[in-house]
Write a protein that holds these residues in place. Structure first.
Motif, PDB file in Angstrom:
ATOM      1  N   PHE A  55      -6.786   0.956   3.080  1.00  0.00           N
ATOM      2  CA  PHE A  55      -6.275  -0.285   3.671  1.00  0.00           C
ATOM      3  C   PHE A  55      -6.883  -0.428   5.058  1.00  0.00           C
ATOM      4  CE2 PHE A  55      -2.697  -2.686   5.772  1.00  0.00           C
ATOM      5  CZ  PHE A  55      -2.928  -3.885   5.109  1.00  0.00           C
ATOM      6  N   GLN A  56      -7.873  -1.288   5.183  1.00  0.00           N
ATOM      7  CA  GLN A  56      -8.694  -1.336   6.382  1.00  0.00           C
ATOM      8  C   GLN A  56      -7.939  -1.641   7.680  1.00  0.00           C
ATOM      9  OE1 GLN A  56     -11.904  -0.328   6.871  1.00  0.00           O
ATOM     10  NE2 GLN A  56     -11.546   0.488   4.814  1.00  0.00           N
ATOM     11  N   PRO A  57      -6.949  -2.524   7.690  1.00  0.00           N
ATOM     12  CA  PRO A  57      -6.278  -2.806   8.970  1.00  0.00           C
ATOM     13  C   PRO A  57      -5.641  -1.583   9.624  1.00  0.00           C
ATOM     14  CG  PRO A  57      -5.778  -4.529   7.389  1.00  0.00           C
ATOM     15  CD  PRO A  57      -6.494  -3.447   6.628  1.00  0.00           C
ATOM     16  N   THR A  58      -5.304  -0.560   8.830  1.00  0.00           N
ATOM     17  CA  THR A  58      -4.659   0.634   9.400  1.00  0.00           C
ATOM     18  C   THR A  58      -5.397   1.912   9.018  1.00  0.00           C
ATOM     19  OG1 THR A  58      -3.163   0.792   7.493  1.00  0.00           O
ATOM     20  CG2 THR A  58      -2.376  -0.453   9.419  1.00  0.00           C
ATOM     21  N   CYS A  59      -6.656   1.795   8.639  1.00  0.00           N
ATOM     22  CA  CYS A  59      -7.427   2.954   8.183  1.00  0.00           C
ATOM     23  C   CYS A  59      -7.394   4.074   9.227  1.00  0.00           C
ATOM     24  CB  CYS A  59      -8.868   2.554   7.915  1.00  0.00           C
ATOM     25  SG  CYS A  59      -9.908   3.922   7.342  1.00  0.00           S
ATOM     26  N   GLY A  60      -7.072   5.293   8.778  1.00  0.00           N
ATOM     27  CA  GLY A  60      -7.039   6.450   9.659  1.00  0.00           C
ATOM     28  C   GLY A  60      -5.736   6.646  10.403  1.00  0.00           C
ATOM     29  N   SER A  61      -4.753   5.796  10.161  1.00  0.00           N
ATOM     30  CA  SER A  61      -3.507   5.873  10.927  1.00  0.00           C
ATOM     31  C   SER A  61      -2.504   6.863  10.356  1.00  0.00           C
ATOM     32  CB  SER A  61      -2.855   4.487  11.010  1.00  0.00           C
ATOM     33  OG  SER A  61      -2.354   4.076   9.739  1.00  0.00           O
ATOM     34  N   PHE A  62      -2.722   7.342   9.138  1.00  0.00           N
ATOM     35  CA  PHE A  62      -1.781   8.291   8.523  1.00  0.00           C
ATOM     36  C   PHE A  62      -2.041   9.670   9.124  1.00  0.00           C
ATOM     37  CE2 PHE A  62      -0.825  11.182   4.810  1.00  0.00           C
ATOM     38  CZ  PHE A  62       0.547  11.122   4.959  1.00  0.00           C
ATOM     39  N   TRP A  63      -1.222  10.042  10.104  1.00  0.00           N
ATOM     40  CA  TRP A  63      -1.511  11.213  10.931  1.00  0.00           C
ATOM     41  C   TRP A  63      -0.624  12.421  10.622  1.00  0.00           C
ATOM     42  CZ3 TRP A  63       2.781  12.693  13.679  1.00  0.00           C
ATOM     43  CH2 TRP A  63       3.789  11.724  13.859  1.00  0.00           C
ATOM     44  N   HIS A  64       0.401  12.252   9.795  1.00  0.00           N
ATOM     45  CA  HIS A  64       1.376  13.336   9.602  1.00  0.00           C
ATOM     46  C   HIS A  64       1.313  13.887   8.184  1.00  0.00           C
ATOM     47  CE1 HIS A  64       3.859  10.296   7.540  1.00  0.00           C
ATOM     48  NE2 HIS A  64       3.619   9.504   8.578  1.00  0.00           N
ATOM     49  N   HIS A  65       2.118  14.897   7.920  1.00  0.00           N
ATOM     50  CA  HIS A  65       2.159  15.468   6.578  1.00  0.00           C
ATOM     51  C   HIS A  65       2.661  14.429   5.569  1.00  0.00           C
ATOM     52  CE1 HIS A  65       6.305  16.729   8.158  1.00  0.00           C
ATOM     53  NE2 HIS A  65       6.566  15.835   7.239  1.00  0.00           N
ATOM     54  N   LEU A  66       2.369  14.657   4.301  1.00  0.00           N
ATOM     55  CA  LEU A  66       2.844  13.748   3.258  1.00  0.00           C
ATOM     56  C   LEU A  66       4.260  14.100   2.825  1.00  0.00           C
ATOM     57  CD1 LEU A  66       2.262  11.439   1.261  1.00  0.00           C
ATOM     58  CD2 LEU A  66       1.298  13.138  -0.298  1.00  0.00           C
ATOM     59  N   VAL A  73       0.835  -1.205   0.000  1.00  0.00           N
ATOM     60  CA  VAL A  73       0.000   0.000   0.000  1.00  0.00           C
ATOM     61  C   VAL A  73       0.869   1.255   0.000  1.00  0.00           C
ATOM     62  CG1 VAL A  73      -1.652   1.337   1.376  1.00  0.00           C
ATOM     63  CG2 VAL A  73      -1.978  -1.125   1.087  1.00  0.00           C
ATOM     64  N   VAL A  74       1.893   1.261   0.833  1.00  0.00           N
ATOM     65  CA  VAL A  74       2.764   2.439   0.920  1.00  0.00           C
ATOM     66  C   VAL A  74       3.594   2.580  -0.349  1.00  0.00           C
ATOM     67  CG1 VAL A  74       4.618   3.540   2.236  1.00  0.00           C
ATOM     68  CG2 VAL A  74       2.799   2.314   3.435  1.00  0.00           C
ATOM     69  N   ARG A  75       4.052   1.474  -0.897  1.00  0.00           N
ATOM     70  CA  ARG A  75       4.810   1.541  -2.160  1.00  0.00           C
ATOM     71  C   ARG A  75       3.940   2.099  -3.280  1.00  0.00           C
ATOM     72  NH1 ARG A  75       7.368   2.994  -5.370  1.00  0.00           N
ATOM     73  NH2 ARG A  75       8.994   2.033  -6.658  1.00  0.00           N
ATOM     74  N   GLU A  76       2.694   1.680  -3.332  1.00  0.00           N
ATOM     75  CA  GLU A  76       1.773   2.200  -4.350  1.00  0.00           C
ATOM     76  C   GLU A  76       1.536   3.685  -4.151  1.00  0.00           C
ATOM     77  OE1 GLU A  76      -0.900   2.771  -7.438  1.00  0.00           O
ATOM     78  OE2 GLU A  76       0.622   1.213  -7.110  1.00  0.00           O
ATOM     79  N   ALA A  77       1.545   4.163  -2.910  1.00  0.00           N
ATOM     80  CA  ALA A  77       1.381   5.598  -2.655  1.00  0.00           C
ATOM     81  C   ALA A  77       2.474   6.391  -3.356  1.00  0.00           C
ATOM     82  CB  ALA A  77       1.395   5.866  -1.154  1.00  0.00           C
ATOM     83  N   HIS A  78       3.692   5.875  -3.380  1.00  0.00           N
ATOM     84  CA  HIS A  78       4.772   6.568  -4.089  1.00  0.00           C
ATOM     85  C   HIS A  78       4.537   6.560  -5.598  1.00  0.00           C
ATOM     86  CE1 HIS A  78       7.856   8.039  -1.370  1.00  0.00           C
ATOM     87  NE2 HIS A  78       7.518   7.057  -0.566  1.00  0.00           N
ATOM     88  N   ARG A  79       4.076   5.451  -6.115  1.00  0.00           N
ATOM     89  CA  ARG A  79       3.804   5.411  -7.562  1.00  0.00           C
ATOM     90  C   ARG A  79       2.765   6.468  -7.932  1.00  0.00           C
ATOM     91  NH1 ARG A  79       3.419  -0.312  -6.353  1.00  0.00           N
ATOM     92  NH2 ARG A  79       5.402  -1.349  -6.823  1.00  0.00           N
ATOM     93  N   ARG A  80       1.759   6.605  -7.093  1.00  0.00           N
ATOM     94  CA  ARG A  80       0.717   7.601  -7.370  1.00  0.00           C
ATOM     95  C   ARG A  80       1.268   9.015  -7.244  1.00  0.00           C
ATOM     96  NH1 ARG A  80      -5.165   5.407  -5.663  1.00  0.00           N
ATOM     97  NH2 ARG A  80      -4.816   3.204  -6.126  1.00  0.00           N
ATOM     98  N   ALA A  81       2.072   9.259  -6.222  1.00  0.00           N
ATOM     99  CA  ALA A  81       2.655  10.586  -6.052  1.00  0.00           C
ATOM    100  C   ALA A  81       3.542  10.941  -7.234  1.00  0.00           C
ATOM    101  CB  ALA A  81       3.454  10.639  -4.754  1.00  0.00           C
ATOM    102  N   GLU A  82       4.280   9.975  -7.743  1.00  0.00           N
ATOM    103  CA  GLU A  82       5.153  10.225  -8.891  1.00  0.00           C
ATOM    104  C   GLU A  82       4.353  10.612 -10.130  1.00  0.00           C
ATOM    105  OE1 GLU A  82       7.392   6.639  -9.117  1.00  0.00           O
ATOM    106  OE2 GLU A  82       8.489   7.040  -7.256  1.00  0.00           O
ATOM    107  N   ARG A  83       3.161  10.061 -10.258  1.00  0.00           N
ATOM    108  CA  ARG A  83       2.307  10.424 -11.395  1.00  0.00           C
ATOM    109  C   ARG A  83       1.647  11.778 -11.201  1.00  0.00           C
ATOM    110  NH1 ARG A  83       0.779   4.806 -10.958  1.00  0.00           N
ATOM    111  NH2 ARG A  83      -1.162   5.377  -9.904  1.00  0.00           N
ATOM    112  N   LEU A  84       1.389  12.145  -9.945  1.00  0.00           N
ATOM    113  CA  LEU A  84       0.609  13.349  -9.656  1.00  0.00           C
ATOM    114  C   LEU A  84       1.439  14.627  -9.605  1.00  0.00           C
ATOM    115  CD1 LEU A  84      -1.634  11.914  -6.796  1.00  0.00           C
ATOM    116  CD2 LEU A  84      -2.454  12.688  -9.028  1.00  0.00           C
ATOM    117  N   ILE A  85       2.649  14.546  -9.091  1.00  0.00           N
ATOM    118  CA  ILE A  85       3.420  15.764  -8.829  1.00  0.00           C
ATOM    119  C   ILE A  85       3.949  16.352 -10.130  1.00  0.00           C
ATOM    120  CG2 ILE A  85       5.455  16.732  -7.684  1.00  0.00           C
ATOM    121  CD1 ILE A  85       5.075  14.619  -5.495  1.00  0.00           C
ATOM    122  N   ARG A  86       3.519  17.565 -10.407  1.00  0.00           N
ATOM    123  CA  ARG A  86       3.929  18.323 -11.580  1.00  0.00           C
ATOM    124  C   ARG A  86       3.948  19.801 -11.203  1.00  0.00           C
ATOM    125  NH1 ARG A  86       4.427  13.803 -12.852  1.00  0.00           N
ATOM    126  NH2 ARG A  86       3.965  12.717 -14.814  1.00  0.00           N
TER     127      ARG A  86
END
Length: 218
Positions: free
Chosen positions: A141-152, A109-122
């Motif tokens: 990702f349900q097991p950790t839903c809501g746990s991302f508490w800091h800046h990206l 899930v976290v690795r995919e987040a980087h792939r998405r960021a790489e496509r988005l940042i322009r």
């Protein structure tokens, strides 16, 4: 200069990956990491970073302690040294012993987040728009839903934290020529800690170029 600081930090990761095992202390990991940086630089190095392991890292980080690493822990090493007047800011997460199925799923899930960021940042893209899309992905990702508490993420250079801020309330946009750190993560007791992966990117007219190359796997 930022690339030089990245290579320096990667020398530290190479020294501790595969060496971290149950029974070692956070302080011993810090010491080995620092020794590798000094050997690479052939001079003193200002090592800054988070060395909290296991569940101690769910809601924060901080300096190393005498806490002993346990089998099943995830060890987040968020490193931002100051070298030749410049910073980098990189994070890798290592499993202590064999990783569990849910840890491996969270890593994907976290690795995919980087792939998405790489496509988005322009150039011209609002930083908050990237934050919102990545947050929604991490929360799926349900097991950790809501746990991302800091800046990206954030810019970096002569300071470790510069504009632009990749946060939900930011009114900033990405600009060509910036170097930005992107650090998605998920956390929870179910993971015995958390998984955070942080890469440094150079923003170009057509997209981003990673400045780091050290293996992202756990």
């Amino acid at each position: 200069s930022i690339r030089d600081t990245v290579r320096l930090t990667e020398a530290g990761y190479a020294a501790v990956r595969g060496w971290i095992e149950p029974g070692r202390t956070e302080y011993e990991v810090y010491s080995r990491f620092h020794e590798a940086l000094v050997a690479h630089a052939q001079t003193s190095v200002d090592l800054r970073g988070d060395f909290a392991c296991g569940t101690r890292a769910i809601r924060g980080g901080g300096p190393p302690t005498a806490r002993r690493v346990a089998a099943g822990d995830l060890y987040i090493l968020d490193i931002f040294p100051f070298y030749h007047g410049y910073h980098c800011d990189l994070t890798r997460t290592f499993a202590v012993g064999e990783s569990s199925a849910v840890q491996r799923e969270a890593w994907e899930v976290v690795r995919e987040a980087h792939r998405r960021a790489e496509r988005l940042i322009r150039p011209g893209v609002a930083t908050r728009a990237v934050y919102q899309e990545i947050q929604a992905h991490l929360d799926s990702f349900q097991p950790t839903c809501g746990s991302f508490w800091h800046h990206l993420g954030h810019g970096l250079g002569m300071n470790g934290w510069e504009f632009p801020w990749i946060t939900p309330g930011s009114d900033q946009v990405f600009q060509a020529g910036e170097v930005v750190a992107v650090e998605p993560g998920v956390y929870g007791e179910c993971l015995n800690g958390g998984i955070r992966l942080e890469r440094d990117y150079l923003v170009g007219e057509e997209g981003v170029t990673p400045l780091d190359s050290f293996d992202l796997s756990i």
